[in-house]
Design a protein around this motif. Structure first.
Motif, PDB file in Angstrom:
ATOM      1  N   LYS A  11       0.813  -1.217   0.000  1.00 66.85           N
ATOM      2  CA  LYS A  11       0.000   0.000   0.000  1.00 66.85           C
ATOM      3  C   LYS A  11       0.848   1.270   0.000  1.00 66.85           C
ATOM      4  CE  LYS A  11      -0.629   0.026   5.049  1.00 66.85           C
ATOM      5  NZ  LYS A  11      -1.632  -0.077   6.133  1.00 66.85           N
ATOM      6  N   ARG A  12       2.149   1.139   0.201  1.00 63.92           N
ATOM      7  CA  ARG A  12       3.020   2.321   0.184  1.00 63.92           C
ATOM      8  C   ARG A  12       3.035   3.016  -1.176  1.00 63.92           C
ATOM      9  NH1 ARG A  12       5.198  -1.842   2.701  1.00 63.92           N
ATOM     10  NH2 ARG A  12       5.803  -1.668   4.906  1.00 63.92           N
ATOM     11  N   CYS A  13       2.738   2.276  -2.234  1.00 64.60           N
ATOM     12  CA  CYS A  13       2.785   2.867  -3.572  1.00 64.60           C
ATOM     13  C   CYS A  13       1.550   3.703  -3.883  1.00 64.60           C
ATOM     14  CB  CYS A  13       2.984   1.783  -4.629  1.00 64.60           C
ATOM     15  SG  CYS A  13       1.542   0.729  -4.901  1.00 64.60           S
ATOM     16  N   ARG A  14       0.575   3.698  -2.979  1.00 64.45           N
ATOM     17  CA  ARG A  14      -0.631   4.530  -3.075  1.00 64.45           C
ATOM     18  C   ARG A  14      -1.659   4.018  -4.074  1.00 64.45           C
ATOM     19  NH1 ARG A  14       2.391   5.695   0.391  1.00 64.45           N
ATOM     20  NH2 ARG A  14       3.100   7.758   1.083  1.00 64.45           N
ATOM     21  N   HIS A  15      -1.391   2.901  -4.721  1.00 65.26           N
ATOM     22  CA  HIS A  15      -2.431   2.337  -5.574  1.00 65.26           C
ATOM     23  C   HIS A  15      -2.560   0.826  -5.343  1.00 65.26           C
ATOM     24  CE1 HIS A  15       1.280   2.122  -8.014  1.00 65.26           C
ATOM     25  NE2 HIS A  15       0.747   1.055  -8.586  1.00 65.26           N
ATOM     26  N   ALA A  16      -2.151   0.391  -4.164  1.00 59.71           N
ATOM     27  CA  ALA A  16      -2.362  -0.991  -3.729  1.00 59.71           C
ATOM     28  C   ALA A  16      -3.012  -0.950  -2.347  1.00 59.71           C
ATOM     29  CB  ALA A  16      -1.045  -1.758  -3.680  1.00 59.71           C
ATOM     30  N   CYS A  17      -3.481  -2.087  -1.892  1.00 57.79           N
ATOM     31  CA  CYS A  17      -4.155  -2.123  -0.600  1.00 57.79           C
ATOM     32  C   CYS A  17      -3.730  -3.377   0.163  1.00 57.79           C
ATOM     33  CB  CYS A  17      -5.675  -2.103  -0.768  1.00 57.79           C
ATOM     34  SG  CYS A  17      -6.330  -3.528  -1.673  1.00 57.79           S
ATOM     35  N   GLY A  18      -4.093  -3.432   1.435  1.00 52.48           N
ATOM     36  CA  GLY A  18      -3.778  -4.599   2.250  1.00 52.48           C
ATOM     37  C   GLY A  18      -2.472  -4.445   3.001  1.00 52.48           C
ATOM     38  N   GLU A  19      -2.337  -5.245   4.049  1.00 55.49           N
ATOM     39  CA  GLU A  19      -1.124  -5.244   4.855  1.00 55.49           C
ATOM     40  C   GLU A  19      -0.099  -6.204   4.262  1.00 55.49           C
ATOM     41  OE1 GLU A  19      -0.749  -3.073   7.282  1.00 55.49           O
ATOM     42  OE2 GLU A  19      -2.781  -2.382   6.829  1.00 55.49           O
ATOM     43  N   ASP A  20       1.161  -5.934   4.495  1.00 61.18           N
ATOM     44  CA  ASP A  20       2.231  -6.790   3.968  1.00 61.18           C
ATOM     45  C   ASP A  20       2.008  -8.246   4.357  1.00 61.18           C
ATOM     46  OD1 ASP A  20       3.173  -4.319   3.250  1.00 61.18           O
ATOM     47  OD2 ASP A  20       4.975  -4.386   4.496  1.00 61.18           O
ATOM     48  N   ARG A  21       1.623  -8.448   5.603  1.00 62.75           N
ATOM     49  CA  ARG A  21       1.424  -9.804   6.121  1.00 62.75           C
ATOM     50  C   ARG A  21       0.352 -10.565   5.316  1.00 62.75           C
ATOM     51  NH1 ARG A  21       2.776 -11.353  10.901  1.00 62.75           N
ATOM     52  NH2 ARG A  21       3.027  -9.161  11.527  1.00 62.75           N
ATOM     53  N   GLU A  22      -0.657  -9.839   4.860  1.00 62.89           N
ATOM     54  CA  GLU A  22      -1.737 -10.486   4.106  1.00 62.89           C
ATOM     55  C   GLU A  22      -1.228 -11.044   2.782  1.00 62.89           C
ATOM     56  OE1 GLU A  22      -5.841  -8.456   4.695  1.00 62.89           O
ATOM     57  OE2 GLU A  22      -4.345  -6.834   4.681  1.00 62.89           O
ATOM     58  N   TYR A  23      -0.271 -10.377   2.186  1.00 64.20           N
ATOM     59  CA  TYR A  23       0.309 -10.875   0.939  1.00 64.20           C
ATOM     60  C   TYR A  23       1.089 -12.172   1.185  1.00 64.20           C
ATOM     61  CZ  TYR A  23      -0.891  -6.479  -1.423  1.00 64.20           C
ATOM     62  OH  TYR A  23      -1.561  -5.418  -1.987  1.00 64.20           O
ATOM     63  N   VAL A  24       1.811 -12.220   2.307  1.00 61.77           N
ATOM     64  CA  VAL A  24       2.561 -13.436   2.637  1.00 61.77           C
ATOM     65  C   VAL A  24       1.598 -14.592   2.876  1.00 61.77           C
ATOM     66  CG1 VAL A  24       4.152 -14.498   4.262  1.00 61.77           C
ATOM     67  CG2 VAL A  24       4.458 -12.101   3.619  1.00 61.77           C
ATOM     68  N   GLU A  25       0.551 -14.342   3.618  1.00 54.86           N
ATOM     69  CA  GLU A  25      -0.394 -15.413   3.910  1.00 54.86           C
ATOM     70  C   GLU A  25      -1.126 -15.871   2.661  1.00 54.86           C
ATOM     71  OE1 GLU A  25      -2.633 -13.753   7.143  1.00 54.86           O
ATOM     72  OE2 GLU A  25      -1.035 -14.186   8.604  1.00 54.86           O
ATOM     73  N   ALA A  26      -1.370 -14.959   1.730  1.00 56.98           N
ATOM     74  CA  ALA A  26      -1.963 -15.351   0.453  1.00 56.98           C
ATOM     75  C   ALA A  26      -1.009 -16.244  -0.334  1.00 56.98           C
ATOM     76  CB  ALA A  26      -2.316 -14.105  -0.361  1.00 56.98           C
ATOM     77  N   ALA A  27       0.281 -15.914  -0.301  1.00 58.50           N
ATOM     78  CA  ALA A  27       1.276 -16.740  -0.992  1.00 58.50           C
ATOM     79  C   ALA A  27       1.339 -18.138  -0.398  1.00 58.50           C
ATOM     80  CB  ALA A  27       2.643 -16.067  -0.920  1.00 58.50           C
ATOM     81  N   LEU A  28       1.234 -18.217   0.905  1.00 56.65           N
ATOM     82  CA  LEU A  28       1.246 -19.524   1.564  1.00 56.65           C
ATOM     83  C   LEU A  28       0.025 -20.342   1.157  1.00 56.65           C
ATOM     84  CD1 LEU A  28       2.462 -18.474   5.118  1.00 56.65           C
ATOM     85  CD2 LEU A  28       3.673 -19.985   3.536  1.00 56.65           C
ATOM     86  N   ARG A  29      -1.125 -19.698   1.090  1.00 59.32           N
ATOM     87  CA  ARG A  29      -2.334 -20.422   0.687  1.00 59.32           C
ATOM     88  C   ARG A  29      -2.222 -20.926  -0.739  1.00 59.32           C
ATOM     89  NH1 ARG A  29      -4.790 -16.205   3.612  1.00 59.32           N
ATOM     90  NH2 ARG A  29      -5.257 -15.038   1.693  1.00 59.32           N
ATOM     91  N   LYS A  30      -1.521 -20.179  -1.582  1.00 60.01           N
ATOM     92  CA  LYS A  30      -1.353 -20.594  -2.982  1.00 60.01           C
ATOM     93  C   LYS A  30      -0.271 -21.665  -3.140  1.00 60.01           C
ATOM     94  CE  LYS A  30      -4.300 -17.974  -5.231  1.00 60.01           C
ATOM     95  NZ  LYS A  30      -3.921 -16.847  -6.086  1.00 60.01           N
ATOM     96  N   GLY A  31       0.462 -21.950  -2.079  1.00 61.18           N
ATOM     97  CA  GLY A  31       1.505 -22.965  -2.167  1.00 61.18           C
ATOM     98  C   GLY A  31       2.759 -22.510  -2.879  1.00 61.18           C
ATOM     99  N   LEU A  32       3.005 -21.199  -2.915  1.00 57.72           N
ATOM    100  CA  LEU A  32       4.204 -20.703  -3.586  1.00 57.72           C
ATOM    101  C   LEU A  32       5.461 -21.078  -2.813  1.00 57.72           C
ATOM    102  CD1 LEU A  32       3.096 -17.081  -4.607  1.00 57.72           C
ATOM    103  CD2 LEU A  32       2.868 -19.207  -5.900  1.00 57.72           C
ATOM    104  N   LYS A  33       6.516 -21.343  -3.543  1.00 59.41           N
ATOM    105  CA  LYS A  33       7.798 -21.662  -2.912  1.00 59.41           C
ATOM    106  C   LYS A  33       8.538 -20.389  -2.490  1.00 59.41           C
ATOM    107  CE  LYS A  33       7.237 -26.035  -3.867  1.00 59.41           C
ATOM    108  NZ  LYS A  33       6.840 -26.986  -2.790  1.00 59.41           N
ATOM    109  N   GLU A  34       8.386 -19.327  -3.293  1.00 58.31           N
ATOM    110  CA  GLU A  34       9.035 -18.055  -2.992  1.00 58.31           C
ATOM    111  C   GLU A  34       8.075 -16.928  -3.360  1.00 58.31           C
ATOM    112  OE1 GLU A  34      12.862 -17.473  -4.753  1.00 58.31           O
ATOM    113  OE2 GLU A  34      13.423 -19.600  -4.590  1.00 58.31           O
ATOM    114  N   MET A  35       8.223 -15.815  -2.674  1.00 55.68           N
ATOM    115  CA  MET A  35       7.508 -14.608  -3.044  1.00 55.68           C
ATOM    116  C   MET A  35       8.463 -13.438  -2.884  1.00 55.68           C
ATOM    117  SD  MET A  35       5.208 -13.632   0.297  1.00 55.68           S
ATOM    118  CE  MET A  35       5.022 -11.960  -0.324  1.00 55.68           C
TER     119      MET A  35
END
Length: 272
Positions: A11-35
């Motif tokens: 969200k620091r870029c002013r045109h995204a939303c959500g907390e940093d942690r939420e992106y990590v947890e989304a990556a985990l749910r998707k089964g990504l190896k790296e983000m």
């Protein structure tokens, strides 16, 4: 399947939303190896005149250290996924020294180079150019992406055929000629491009497909251009979005490996 998402904003870029942690947890749910977070650099370039409008898409300078610390903190909290620190930086000819200063002065894992505007025209957004026709936009844009590769400043090149977001493609034979010319230059520059899935969901024209088109991607493979993956997520739910289509495209073109980064050193991993 070894999937990574190296193009995630905050969200620091002013045109995204959500907390940093939420992106990590989304990556985990998707089964990504790296983000990898790759938010927009604080703007360091200025137009030649104060009358020239600038589209600001970066974080504030005072947020940069906090951004880095946030990524390091999440690494400690989520050891089950490899979290990389990246930065998306516009390539603006004439500002190479300033680009190098910010891309070498911090512990990045990779730097993503992008072209959002043609500085000789405006400092706005290429997809919103109202004064230009497609036959003018595409050659200039592809040339600027190749220049970015040849600069040696970047580890990854983002959305290499971005104008298709709003400009209709030219005749197939013309597009093929332009694609070929760019692919040759990217190959000679030992470039890495991303398969960016934002085109599927982020265009006013509807689903315009992955950046790049299959024909361009095939030419890139023929000329030795390596690839990685990025969703260009601006919302947590977009992390890893449409990676099934990206993997299918890679298979169709013949890529069997993707590039991963650590401390700006590239490595190859098998996709399957």
């Amino acid at each position: 399947m070894y999937l990574v998402d190296y193009h995630i904003h905050t969200k620091r870029c002013r045109h995204a939303c959500g907390e940093d942690r939420e992106y990590v947890e989304a990556a985990l749910r998707k089964g990504l190896k790296e983000m990898g977070f790759a938010d927009h650099v604080p703007r360091f370039y200025d137009p030649p005149s104060p009358d020239v409008k600038v589209t600001d898409r970066g974080m504030d300078r005072e947020e940069l250290d906090e951004y880095i610390e946030s990524v390091f903190k999440l690494r400690r909290e989520y050891p089950e996924i490899s979290i990389k620190l990246g930065l998306e930086v516009d390539y603006v000819p004439g500002w190479e020294r300033e680009t190098e200063a910010i891309t070498t002065g911090y512990p990045w894992d990779y730097i993503t180079g992008s072209v959002h505007f043609i500085s000789e025209w405006s400092y706005g957004y290429i997809a919103s150019e109202k004064e230009r026709l497609p036959e003018e936009v595409y050659p200039v844009y592809f040339d600027r992406v190749a220049q970015a590769a040849e600069s040696g400043l970047f580890d990854i090149l983002a959305h290499v055929d971005l104008p298709k977001r709003t400009f209709p493609r030219l005749a197939p034979e013309i597009m093929a000629e332009l694609h070929q010319a760019m692919a040759i230059r990217l190959g000679k520059a030992d470039a890495v491009i991303e398969l960016n899935t934002y085109g599927i969901r982020g265009s006013k024209l509807g689903d315009i497909g992955i950046y790049p088109d299959q024909g361009l991607l095939r030419l890139c493979r023929q000329h030795g251009v390596r690839v990685t993956l990025g969703s260009d997520a601006h919302r947590p739910q977009d992390v890893g979005a449409d990676f099934d289509r990206a993997a299918e495209l890679l298979d169709n073109v013949g890529y069997r490996e993707i590039v991963v980064f650590n401390k700006r050193k590239a490595g190859l991993v098998l996709l399957r």
